[in-house]
Every structure is written in structure tokens, then in C-alpha cells.
Write a protein that holds these residues in place. Structure first.
Motif: not given
Length: 93
Positions: A2-3, A49-50, A56-57, A62-63
């Protein structure tokens, strides 16, 4: 991850904690912390944050690849030949 966990990793690094101690506090393996930090700039340049945005990218990328693999698997399973039918004809020499 998690963040919030990433923010806690950054705080632990700033406090001079070892990867093992950060992992214990987050109830994560040391290897997970080490991989997260090294993948995202190293101990001196880790930015939560980065790191989160990069993850996420990578997940999005991968999706798409996973969808392609799934499509290939469906195409194979719907064809007239099956993986087992080739071996049913007997051994190849």
C-alpha cells in the motif's frame, strides 16, 4: 504494497532502520522491503509517491500482457487439436 506502507518504508529509511527492522514493523519479509527500495531508487533516493506511481504503471502494463496470454490460451483450447491428442498417437522416436 500500500501507499501507506511505502510511506512507512521511507520514514524507516530516514530514521536509519535496517530493511529487516522495517520489514518486522510492517510484517513483511526483508526481501520484500529490499526489492521495493532497490526497484525504486535505492535507500538514498526512495520516494514513496513515485514508487507507488511506478508500481501502478507496471501493474497496468502487466494487465495488457496478461490479457494477450489469456487470449492465446483461449485460442489454443478452442482449436480442434488439444495438447493431449498429440501424445495419444504414441511415442515419437
Amino acid at each position: 504494497m500500500t501507499q501507506q506502507e511505502r510511506q512507512r518504508i521511507a520514514a524507516g529509511l530516514a530514521d536509519g532502520l535496517s530493511y529487516a527492522e522495517i520489514g518486522r514493523r510492517l510484517e513483511r519479509p526483508t526481501s520484500t522491503i529490499s526489492r521495493e527500495v532497490s526497484r525504486n531508487g535505492g535507500p538514498g533516493r526512495y520516494r514513496p509517491q513515485q514508487a507507488h506511481l511506478a508500481t501502478v504503471r507496471r501493474a497496468r502494463r502487466g494487465t495488457v500482457a496478461g490479457g494477450v496470454r489469456l487470449l492465446a490460451a483461449r485460442t489454443w483450447s478452442s482449436s480442434s487439436a488439444s495438447p493431449g491428442s498429440a501424445s495419444a498417437s504414441g511415442p515419437r522416436c
